[in-house]
Design an enzyme around this catalytic site. Structure first.
Site, PDB file in Angstrom:
ATOM      1  N   LEU A 224       0.866  -1.172   0.000  1.00 49.03           N
ATOM      2  CA  LEU A 224       0.000   0.000   0.000  1.00 49.03           C
ATOM      3  C   LEU A 224       0.907   1.227   0.000  1.00 49.03           C
ATOM      4  O   LEU A 224       1.984   1.207   0.592  1.00 49.03           O
ATOM      5  CB  LEU A 224      -0.892   0.031   1.252  1.00 49.03           C
ATOM      6  CG  LEU A 224      -1.947  -1.070   1.402  1.00 49.03           C
ATOM      7  CD1 LEU A 224      -2.669  -0.918   2.744  1.00 49.03           C
ATOM      8  CD2 LEU A 224      -2.949  -1.044   0.263  1.00 49.03           C
ATOM      9  N   ASP A 225       0.471   2.287  -0.643  1.00 45.42           N
ATOM     10  CA  ASP A 225       1.243   3.524  -0.614  1.00 45.42           C
ATOM     11  C   ASP A 225       1.393   4.012   0.824  1.00 45.42           C
ATOM     12  O   ASP A 225       0.553   3.707   1.687  1.00 45.42           O
ATOM     13  CB  ASP A 225       0.544   4.610  -1.436  1.00 45.42           C
ATOM     14  CG  ASP A 225       0.463   4.259  -2.913  1.00 45.42           C
ATOM     15  OD1 ASP A 225       1.307   3.461  -3.375  1.00 45.42           O
ATOM     16  OD2 ASP A 225      -0.440   4.764  -3.592  1.00 45.42           O
ATOM     17  N   LYS A 226       2.426   4.778   1.064  1.00 49.47           N
ATOM     18  CA  LYS A 226       2.713   5.283   2.404  1.00 49.47           C
ATOM     19  C   LYS A 226       1.471   5.871   3.072  1.00 49.47           C
ATOM     20  O   LYS A 226       1.166   5.579   4.228  1.00 49.47           O
ATOM     21  CB  LYS A 226       3.821   6.341   2.336  1.00 49.47           C
ATOM     22  CG  LYS A 226       4.086   7.047   3.663  1.00 49.47           C
ATOM     23  CD  LYS A 226       5.109   8.159   3.499  1.00 49.47           C
ATOM     24  CE  LYS A 226       5.288   8.929   4.804  1.00 49.47           C
ATOM     25  NZ  LYS A 226       6.249  10.057   4.660  1.00 49.47           N
TER      26      LYS A 226
ATOM     27  N   THR B 172      -1.725   5.521   2.307  1.00 53.28           N
ATOM     28  CA  THR B 172      -2.958   4.744   2.203  1.00 53.28           C
ATOM     29  C   THR B 172      -3.039   3.823   3.408  1.00 53.28           C
ATOM     30  O   THR B 172      -2.059   3.168   3.764  1.00 53.28           O
ATOM     31  CB  THR B 172      -2.975   3.909   0.907  1.00 53.28           C
ATOM     32  OG1 THR B 172      -2.936   4.793  -0.218  1.00 53.28           O
ATOM     33  CG2 THR B 172      -4.228   3.048   0.822  1.00 53.28           C
TER      34      THR B 172
ATOM     35  N   ARG C 208      -5.320   5.725  -7.675  1.00 53.74           N
ATOM     36  CA  ARG C 208      -5.084   7.164  -7.778  1.00 53.74           C
ATOM     37  C   ARG C 208      -4.966   7.601  -9.240  1.00 53.74           C
ATOM     38  O   ARG C 208      -5.533   8.614  -9.646  1.00 53.74           O
ATOM     39  CB  ARG C 208      -3.829   7.528  -6.990  1.00 53.74           C
ATOM     40  CG  ARG C 208      -3.949   7.194  -5.504  1.00 53.74           C
ATOM     41  CD  ARG C 208      -2.602   7.182  -4.809  1.00 53.74           C
ATOM     42  NE  ARG C 208      -1.996   8.505  -4.788  1.00 53.74           N
ATOM     43  CZ  ARG C 208      -0.751   8.731  -4.394  1.00 53.74           C
ATOM     44  NH1 ARG C 208       0.021   7.714  -3.986  1.00 53.74           N
ATOM     45  NH2 ARG C 208      -0.267   9.960  -4.402  1.00 53.74           N
TER      46      ARG C 208
END
Length: 315
Positions: A137-139, A141, A236
C-alpha cells in the site's frame, strides 16, 4: 545467517518436452518459480548430475538435485514498531496498516518501515522474500495487507495475486459527483516526463479497476473500488484519469479544490487532510494451508471518518 537447501526428485515421464523451470515449480512447490529460476542460473540445479538451464526441455525420468543457500534478507534492521495485527497464524499475518507507514525500505528511508517492524515481530521472516510482504500500500494509504510467514504461503499468495484471485476492496473519496459506477481498463506505466509519477500510457502494464458509488455528496462521491490488478498508484491514477481525483492526493489531485459555498468547517477539513483519501477496507484470499477462502474488513481510520462526517454534514 543462511539455511542450506537440498532437494531431490525425479522428473515425471508425463512432463517430457516441458521447460525445466515449469516442472521444478511443480516438483518443489514450496519455493517460487522465480527463486528456482535464480538457483538454476546460479548453477545450483543439476539434471542427471549436470548443471541445468532455465529454459531446458526435459525428457522425463531425469534425476534432479537442488543445492542452494537460502539467504536472509540483508541490510534491513529489525525495529520495535507497534503494528495493528488483525489476524495471525503459522502461515499468514493480516495487518491494518496506518497511513504514514512506508511498506519497504528504500534509498534515504532505511528505517521505520513495515518491513523493519515485521522482522522485529517475527525474526523468522528474514528467510522469506521481503519479510513476507507480497503486495503493498502507498505510504499514505491505510488498511489491510497480508504477510506470508512461510515460503509455502509466499508462493501461494504470489500465485493468487498473479491469477488476480485476491479480493481487494478500497474506499475512496473523490472530487466531483459521480452518477454511476463503472470500470477503468487502462494500462499504467511511468509518466513519460515525470519519472516519480505513474500515468495511463499505451506502453504500460494492463490495469483494471472497478468502482461503484456508495454515497453522493454536494461536491464529492464516496466510492468502493475493487482491483483486478495491482499496479503502482493504480486507483489514484485511474480515478484521476476519469477526472475524479482523490481528495487530498498530493501527486494526482491537482490544486486544492474547495467547493463553491463550502462552510468554514468543510474548508478547514479539506485544507488539513493532507493525504489521499484512500483506505483498503476488505481483503480476501484462499488460505495457503486450509484451502478455504478467508476475508477481513476494517473501517477507515479516524482522520478519514472525520472527513466523511464533515462532507456528509454539508450535503
Amino acid at each position: 545467517m543462511s539455511e542450506t537447501i537440498y532437494l531431490n526428485g525425479t522428473i515425471p515421464e508425463q512432463a517430457a518436452g516441458r521447460r525445466l523451470d515449469q516442472v521444478l515449480a511443480e516438483l518443489f512447490s514450496r519455493y517460487s518459480r522465480s527463486r528456482l529460476q535464480q538457483w538454476t542460473k546460479q548453477g545450483h540445479v543439476l539434471l542427471d548430475g549436470k548443471p541445468a538451464t532455465v529454459r531446458q526441455r526435459v525428457l522425463g525420468g531425469e534425476a534432479v538435485e537442488v543445492r542452494a543457500e537460502l539467504q536472509e534478507e540483508g541490510a534491513v534492521e529489525a525495529e520495535n514498531i507497534e503494528l495493528d495485527i488483525v489476524y495471525q497464524d503459522e502461515q499468514v499475518m493480516v495487518i491494518n496498516k496506518p497511513a504514514g507507514l512506508v511498506v519497504h525500505p528504500a534509498a534515504g528511508n532505511r528505517a521505520g518501515t513495515l518491513q523493519n517492524a515485521l522482522l522485529y515481530l517475527d525474526p523468522a521472516l528474514a528467510t522469506v522474500p521481503r519479510a513476507g510482504i507480497v503486495h503493498r500500500l502507498d505510504k499514505d494509504t491505510s488498511g489491510l495487507m497480508v504477510v506470508a510467514r512461510t515460503l509455502e504461503a509466499h508462493t501461494s499468495l504470489v500465485g493468487q495475486l498473479q491469477a488476480r484471485s485476491v479480493g481487494r476492496e478500497y474506499l475512496a473519496l473523490v472530487h466531483t459527483v459521480l452518477t454511476a459506477g463503472g470500470t477503468v481498463d487502462a494500462p499504467i506505466g511511468r509518466h513519460p516526463k515525470d519519472r516519480l509519477r505513474m500515468a495511463v500510457v499505451e506502453s504500460g502494464k494492463p490495469a483494471v479497476s472497478h468502482y461503484r458509488v456508495l454515497e453522493r455528496f454536494t461536491a464529492h462521491t464516496l466510492v468502493q473500488v475493487r482491483l483486478e490488478t495491482g499496479r503502482t498508484h493504480q486507483i489514484r491514477v485511474h480515478m484521476a484519469h476519469i477526472h475524479c481525483p482523490l481528495v487530498g492526493d498530493p501527486v494526482y489531485g491537482g490544486r486544492l479544490r474547495i467547493p463553491r459555498g463550502a462552510s468554514e468547517r468543510l474548508r478547514e477539513a479539506l485544507q488539513h487532510f493532507r493525504r489521499q483519501a484512500l483506505h483498503a477496507r476488505r481483503l480476501a484470499f484462499v488460505h495457503p494451508q486450509s484451502g478455504e477462502t478467508v476475508s477481513w474488513e476494517v473501517e477507515p481510520p479516524e482522520d478519514f471518518a472525520v472527513l466523511l462526517d464533515v462532507v456528509r454534514a454539508k450535503s
